[in-house]
Scaffold this motif. Structure first.
Motif, PDB file in Angstrom:
ATOM      1  N   ILE A 244       0.843  -1.190   0.000  1.00 17.34           N
ATOM      2  CA  ILE A 244       0.000   0.000   0.000  1.00 17.34           C
ATOM      3  C   ILE A 244       0.885   1.250   0.000  1.00 17.34           C
ATOM      4  CG2 ILE A 244      -0.235   0.082   2.534  1.00 17.34           C
ATOM      5  CD1 ILE A 244      -3.188   0.984   1.967  1.00 17.34           C
ATOM      6  N   GLY A 245       0.536   2.192  -0.864  1.00 16.88           N
ATOM      7  CA  GLY A 245       1.348   3.387  -1.041  1.00 16.88           C
ATOM      8  C   GLY A 245       2.286   3.326  -2.230  1.00 16.88           C
ATOM      9  N   TYR A 246       2.469   2.129  -2.778  1.00 17.65           N
ATOM     10  CA  TYR A 246       3.398   1.938  -3.891  1.00 17.65           C
ATOM     11  C   TYR A 246       2.694   1.310  -5.087  1.00 17.65           C
ATOM     12  CZ  TYR A 246       7.127   2.961  -0.590  1.00 17.65           C
ATOM     13  OH  TYR A 246       7.940   3.579   0.342  1.00 17.65           O
ATOM     14  N   GLY A 247       3.362   1.405  -6.229  1.00 13.07           N
ATOM     15  CA  GLY A 247       2.841   0.788  -7.436  1.00 13.07           C
ATOM     16  C   GLY A 247       1.453   1.298  -7.764  1.00 13.07           C
ATOM     17  N   TYR A 248       0.564   0.362  -8.073  1.00 13.10           N
ATOM     18  CA  TYR A 248      -0.801   0.728  -8.447  1.00 13.10           C
ATOM     19  C   TYR A 248      -1.793   0.407  -7.336  1.00 13.10           C
ATOM     20  CZ  TYR A 248       1.347   1.469 -12.947  1.00 13.10           C
ATOM     21  OH  TYR A 248       2.164   1.940 -13.958  1.00 13.10           O
ATOM     22  N   SER A 249      -1.278   0.234  -6.119  1.00 14.16           N
ATOM     23  CA  SER A 249      -2.147   0.149  -4.954  1.00 14.16           C
ATOM     24  C   SER A 249      -2.541   1.560  -4.526  1.00 14.16           C
ATOM     25  CB  SER A 249      -1.429  -0.556  -3.792  1.00 14.16           C
ATOM     26  OG  SER A 249      -1.249  -1.926  -4.067  1.00 14.16           O
ATOM     27  N   ASP A 250      -3.619   1.655  -3.729  1.00 13.44           N
ATOM     28  CA  ASP A 250      -4.037   2.963  -3.222  1.00 13.44           C
ATOM     29  C   ASP A 250      -2.929   3.618  -2.411  1.00 13.44           C
ATOM     30  OD1 ASP A 250      -6.503   2.914  -4.413  1.00 13.44           O
ATOM     31  OD2 ASP A 250      -7.612   2.355  -2.597  1.00 13.44           O
ATOM     32  N   LYS A 251      -2.971   4.947  -2.399  1.00 15.20           N
ATOM     33  CA  LYS A 251      -1.962   5.734  -1.708  1.00 15.20           C
ATOM     34  C   LYS A 251      -2.653   6.728  -0.760  1.00 15.20           C
ATOM     35  CE  LYS A 251       0.966   5.298  -5.783  1.00 15.20           C
ATOM     36  NZ  LYS A 251       0.012   4.350  -6.402  1.00 15.20           N
TER      37      LYS A 251
END
Length: 330
Positions: free
Chosen positions: A143-150
């Motif tokens: 979470i917070g990275y890539g295409y996960s929610d931030k």
């Protein structure tokens, strides 16, 4: 940025046996050189120890070095001639947040690949296809990275959100909800601390672990001289609470900067292609990515790897014990 090195010389990584655990821990960003296309079968040899003395639940702790690895040339040729497995993308809802992951393979032990700082599951894109030939492989965007929610870290007020405890909970829940099984963790850079923290929090989930160039957290407050700590805190406050932080991130989040950072991490800089640069850079341009980046580089508390390791309830072998001992399910 994840310190995952590659080299023209292929060093295939462990073919994991469901009843044998192996952890390879290295502190040097340049001491492990894995080909992105052949992360599959590692053999560690010991002149006096056999598989019978490699206890279930045991971990091997060593600094990975070319001198300790045996390359099976026939396996390399066989793997290169086989068709790659399809890698699929999916999303998982975790505590109301959308988490992106990739998966491939339908048989064998479950592997969960955990990326490093500033990276995402695409960093494992070539490894997944090879590992999937003999394992069920999952690669997750923390979470917070890539295409996960931030989620904005300021939404949590004074309680830090982007911590190793948060990511470890995400990793363990992922194994329970998506993998639906125990799993081996293959972790790079700060992902190594995520894996260790997850194993400490819920040891029944982790069957074994490989830690590639684990982050030693040299910017941790405990590793700074007492007289430098106030200066460090002031600098962190400057980044988090003023426009200077966003300006700094704007300078870092460019193709040129990402390429330069990756070239410092990769032994074989020819592997730093335009494709790789874009895979790392693009998620970093999404809304909220700058806030996550600044929050983490200002995160100088939390656990250190040397604090987590003794809490992992497994057996350990020292580096000088490892020589000519085959560890493979082949």
């Amino acid at each position: 940025m994840a310190s995952f090195s590659t080299s023209a010389r292929v060093l295939p990584v462990l073919s994991l046996h469901p009843k044998r655990n192996l952890s390879i821990i290295t502190s040097s960003p340049s001491s492990v050189h894995f080909s992105n296309t052949h992360l599959h079968s590692l053999k560690i040899r010991h002149k006096s120890l056999g598989l019978s003395s490699f206890e279930p639940g045991g971990f091997v702790v060593c600094s990975a070095s070319n001198n300790y690895f045996s390359v099976d040339e026939q396996m390399k040729e066989k793997q290169s001639s086989e068709e790659p497995y399809e890698v699929k993308n999916s999303m998982w809802n975790w505590r109301g947040y959308s988490i992106r992951y990739q998966y491939s393979g339908s048989t064998g032990p479950a592997l969960v690949l955990v990326h490093g700082f500033g990276a995402n599951s695409d960093h494992w894109r070539k490894n997944i296809m090879v590992l999937a030939k003999s394992h069920r492989v999952y690669s997750i965007d923390l979470i917070g990275y890539g295409y996960s929610d931030k989620p904005n870290p300021r939404d949590f007020f004074d309680k830090p959100f982007y911590t190793f405890e948060t990511w470890a909970s995400q990793l363990n829940d992922f194994c329970k909800d998506v993998v639906k099984d125990q799993a081996f963790f293959i972790c790079n850079s700060i992902g190594g601390l995520v894996g260790l923290q997850a194993a400490v929090m819920e040891p029944e989930i982790c069957r074994g672990m490989i830690l590639l160039n684990i982050s030693l957290r040299m910017l941790h407050i405990k590793k700074q001289p007492w007289y430098g700590r106030p200066l460090i805190r002031s600098f962190q406050n400057l980044l988090r609470n003023t426009a200077a932080g966003k300006l700094f991130y704007k300078m870092v989040a460019t193709s040129e900067s990402v390429r330069n950072i990756l070239c410092q991490c990769y032994n074989d800089t020819s592997q730093v292609t335009e494709e790789l640069v874009e895979k790392i850079l693009q998620p970093g341009l999404e809304t909220g990515a700058a806030d996550v980046f600044l929050e983490f580089i200002c995160y100088s508390g939390g656990p250190l790897p040397e604090e987590l390791l003794p809490q992992v309830k497994v057996s350990f072998f020292k580096l000088d014990q490892i020589h000519n001992m085959p560890i493979s399910s082949q």
